[in-house]
Design a protein around this motif. Structure first.
Motif, mmCIF file in Angstrom:
data_model
loop_
_atom_site.group_PDB
_atom_site.id
_atom_site.type_symbol
_atom_site.label_atom_id
_atom_site.label_comp_id
_atom_site.label_asym_id
_atom_site.label_seq_id
_atom_site.Cartn_x
_atom_site.Cartn_y
_atom_site.Cartn_z
ATOM 1 N N SER A 7 12.401 -40.207 5.117
ATOM 2 C CA SER A 7 12.862 -38.823 5.154
ATOM 3 C C SER A 7 14.383 -38.815 5.196
ATOM 4 C CB SER A 7 12.294 -38.092 6.376
ATOM 5 O OG SER A 7 12.740 -38.695 7.568
ATOM 6 N N GLY A 8 14.948 -37.635 4.938
ATOM 7 C CA GLY A 8 16.385 -37.472 5.053
ATOM 8 C C GLY A 8 17.145 -37.372 3.752
ATOM 9 N N GLY A 9 16.483 -37.651 2.649
ATOM 10 C CA GLY A 9 17.170 -37.569 1.379
ATOM 11 C C GLY A 9 17.421 -36.125 0.951
ATOM 12 N N ARG A 10 18.548 -35.892 0.332
ATOM 13 C CA ARG A 10 18.898 -34.551 -0.182
ATOM 14 C C ARG A 10 20.110 -34.669 -1.076
ATOM 15 N NH1 ARG A 10 23.273 -32.304 2.549
ATOM 16 N NH2 ARG A 10 23.803 -33.241 4.570
ATOM 17 N N SER A 17 28.053 -37.611 4.025
ATOM 18 C CA SER A 17 27.213 -38.576 4.735
ATOM 19 C C SER A 17 25.773 -38.103 4.767
ATOM 20 C CB SER A 17 27.710 -38.757 6.181
ATOM 21 O OG SER A 17 29.010 -39.290 6.213
ATOM 22 N N LEU A 18 24.869 -39.072 4.844
ATOM 23 C CA LEU A 18 23.449 -38.800 5.021
ATOM 24 C C LEU A 18 22.876 -39.868 5.937
ATOM 25 C CD1 LEU A 18 21.948 -37.946 1.497
ATOM 26 C CD2 LEU A 18 22.194 -36.408 3.456
ATOM 27 N N ARG A 19 21.824 -39.491 6.636
ATOM 28 C CA ARG A 19 21.101 -40.448 7.466
ATOM 29 C C ARG A 19 19.649 -40.438 7.019
ATOM 30 N NH1 ARG A 19 21.808 -42.984 12.426
ATOM 31 N NH2 ARG A 19 19.954 -43.270 13.718
ATOM 32 N N MET A 83 24.490 -43.460 5.879
ATOM 33 C CA MET A 83 25.254 -43.623 4.649
ATOM 34 C C MET A 83 26.486 -42.727 4.706
ATOM 35 S SD MET A 83 22.179 -43.795 1.836
ATOM 36 C CE MET A 83 21.798 -42.061 1.940
ATOM 37 N N ASN A 84 27.641 -43.338 4.683
ATOM 38 C CA ASN A 84 28.904 -42.616 4.746
ATOM 39 C C ASN A 84 29.698 -42.805 3.456
ATOM 40 O OD1 ASN A 84 28.364 -41.929 7.508
ATOM 41 N ND2 ASN A 84 29.089 -43.960 8.105
#
Length: 123
Positions: A7-10, A17-19, A83-84
């Motif tokens: 989960s967490g993708g967009r 950043s994304l986690r 992810m930064n």
């Protein structure tokens, strides 16, 4: 056996950043090395990061070193990918994978896979 759900993708702007999170079923999660892979359209699935059973050893592909961080919480049966400084070339479907044998960088090292989560980075 272990089942994995990412989960967490967009969609996100470059530099953002994304986690990503991966939830694992089963009571033996701590026995598995965990990895993150990604696959862009028309390309082969590629290694992104991996972490050993205890969480003390991590590996990264060169293109994400210094930007991505893999971590795990064995008490919660989760592995995360922070992810930064995201770049358009990071756009792909990201897969979580589990290995009962080694902390590898090849998809062949992993016997269990999630369904993937889409990450899109726009410039």
């Amino acid at each position: 056996q272990v089942q994995l759900v990412e989960s967490g993708g967009r969609s996100v702007q470059a530099g953002g950043s994304l986690r990503l999170s991966c939830a694992a079923s089963g009571r033996t999660f701590s026995r598995y090395a965990m990895g993150w892979f990604r696959q862009a359209p028309g390309k082969e699935r590629e290694f992104v990061a991996a972490i050993d059973w205890s969480g003390s050893i991590t590996y990264y592909t060169d293109s994400v070193k210094g930007r991505f961080i893999i971590s795990r919480d064995n008490a919660k049966n989760t592995v995360n990918l922070q992810m930064n400084s995201l770049k358009p070339e990071d756009s792909a479907v990201y897969y979580c994978a589990a290995s009962s044998t080694r902390v590898g960088e090849s998809p062949r090292d992993y016997g269990f896979w999630g369904q993937g989560t889409q990450v899109t980075v726009s410039s």
